[in-house]
Design an enzyme around this catalytic site. Structure first.
Site, mmCIF file in Angstrom:
data_model
loop_
_atom_site.group_PDB
_atom_site.id
_atom_site.type_symbol
_atom_site.label_atom_id
_atom_site.label_comp_id
_atom_site.label_asym_id
_atom_site.label_seq_id
_atom_site.Cartn_x
_atom_site.Cartn_y
_atom_site.Cartn_z
ATOM 1 N N ASP A 45 -5.075 1.876 -1.501
ATOM 2 C CA ASP A 45 -5.699 1.990 -2.821
ATOM 3 C C ASP A 45 -6.746 0.902 -3.081
ATOM 4 O OD1 ASP A 45 -3.940 4.061 -3.234
ATOM 5 O OD2 ASP A 45 -3.249 3.333 -5.188
ATOM 6 N N HIS A 189 -2.628 -1.462 0.319
ATOM 7 C CA HIS A 189 -3.968 -1.848 -0.149
ATOM 8 C C HIS A 189 -4.762 -2.468 0.995
ATOM 9 C CE1 HIS A 189 -1.329 -1.782 -3.700
ATOM 10 N NE2 HIS A 189 -2.388 -1.354 -4.346
HETATM 11 NI NI NI Z 1 -4.977 0.774 -7.892
#
Ligand code: NI
Length: 239
Positions: A45, A189
C-alpha cells in the site's frame, strides 16, 4: 574429418546454443488456479514507495506476483515504477490520491481522489485499476456506492504484516508467516525498508511452504464480487 571442418562444426554448435529460443517455445504466463493450489496475495500500500525498484527486482527473481494499491500522488512522482509493475505482471489497485479517511470525506472529495489516481495510473502504465482499497481500510455505504460508480469492488486484507509499526525484518517475516493462509491477502508497504530488505528470504520461505504468490484478482476470482462489494467483509459491516 579435417581440423577445419571440425572447428566449423564446433562454431556451428556454439551458434545453435546461443541462438534465442524460438518464439513458439516461449514460456506462457503461468496460469494459477487458486481452487487447486495454495495461493497467497502480498499487497503493498501507499506506493510506489522509494524501495519499489528493489522490491520489483526481488519479485521478478522469485517469479512472484504482487498487488500494489497505489497512491495517486506517488504515481505522479514515480511513474516509472508503476509502468514496470504493470509490465512485469503485477496488479495495480487504487488507494486514493492523498490518503484521506473516506468515511470522513464528502462524496466530491472521494470521487476526485479516486478519479485522479485512475488517471495517473493510466498515464503511467496504460492500465486502469479495477480494485479499490480505501485508505486505512475505512469504508461505509457512501464509500461503497462511490466504488460501485467506478465499477470497483473494495479489497481489504485477511491479515497485516504490521511492517509499518515493527519496522524490523525478523518481526515482519515472523508475523507474515504466522498469518499466511490459503487465499490470504496480506497487507504490507513498499515504503518500509525492512519489508523490502526481508522480502527475498520471506518469499523463499513462503514458496517452500507451497504458496503460489499471486495477485488479488487471482484470489478473488471465485468470489464473483460485484462493484461496491467489500472483501473480506469486515466485522459489523451492514449491507
Ligand atoms: Ni494506506
Amino acid at each position: 574429418m579435417s581440423r577445419q571442418i571440425s572447428s566449423l562444426l564446433a562454431i556451428a554448435a556454439v551458434c545453435v546454443t546461443l541462438a534465442p529460443a524460438p518464439a513458439f517455445a516461449a514460456p506462457k504466463k503461468e496460469a494459477v488456479d487458486c481452487a487447486q493450489v495454495k495461493c497467497l496475495a502480498l499487497t503493498f500500500d501507499d506506493g510506489p514507495g522509494k524501495y519499489a525498484g528493489t522490491l520489483l527486482d526481488t519479485l521478478k527473481k522469485h517469479n512472484a506476483k504482487a498487488t500494489f494499491f497505489l497512491e495517486g500522488q506517488y504515481v505522479k512522482s514515480r511513474p516509472a515504477y508503476v509502468k514496470r509493475m504493470a509490465a512485469e505482471g503485477h496488479e495495480l489497485g487504487n488507494h486514493s490520491y492523498s490518503h484521506p479517511d473516506f468515511t470522513k470525506s464528502g462524496p466530491a472529495t472521494i470521487k476526485s481522489e479516486i478519479q485522479k489516481t485512475q488517471d495517473e495510473v493510466k498515464k503511467a502504465a496504460g492500465v486502469v485499476p479495477k480494485l479499490l482499497r480505501p485508505p486505512y481500510g475505512m469504508a461505509d455505504m457512501k464509500v461503497a456506492d462511490i466504488a460501485a460508480q467506478f465499477d470497483m469492488p473494495m479489497i481489504l486484507w485477511t491479515a497485516g504484516s504490521k511492517d509499518w509499526s515493527s519496522k524490523n525484518v525478523e518481526a515482519i517475516q515472523k508475523q507474515t508467516l504466522a498469518v499466511a493462509q490459503q487465499n490470504g491477502i496480506i497487507l504490507m508497504h513498499d515504503w518500509v525498508k525492512q519489508t523490502v530488505d526481508g522480502m527475498p528470504s520471506l518469499i523463499k520461505t513462503l514458496q517452500n511452504k507451497g504458496y503460489h504468490l499471486v495477485t488479488v484478482s487471482d484470489i478473488i476470482k471465485s468470489e464473483n464480487l460485484e462493484p461496491g462489494d467489500i472483501f473480506p467483509v469486515p466485522e459489523g459491516w451492514e449491507n
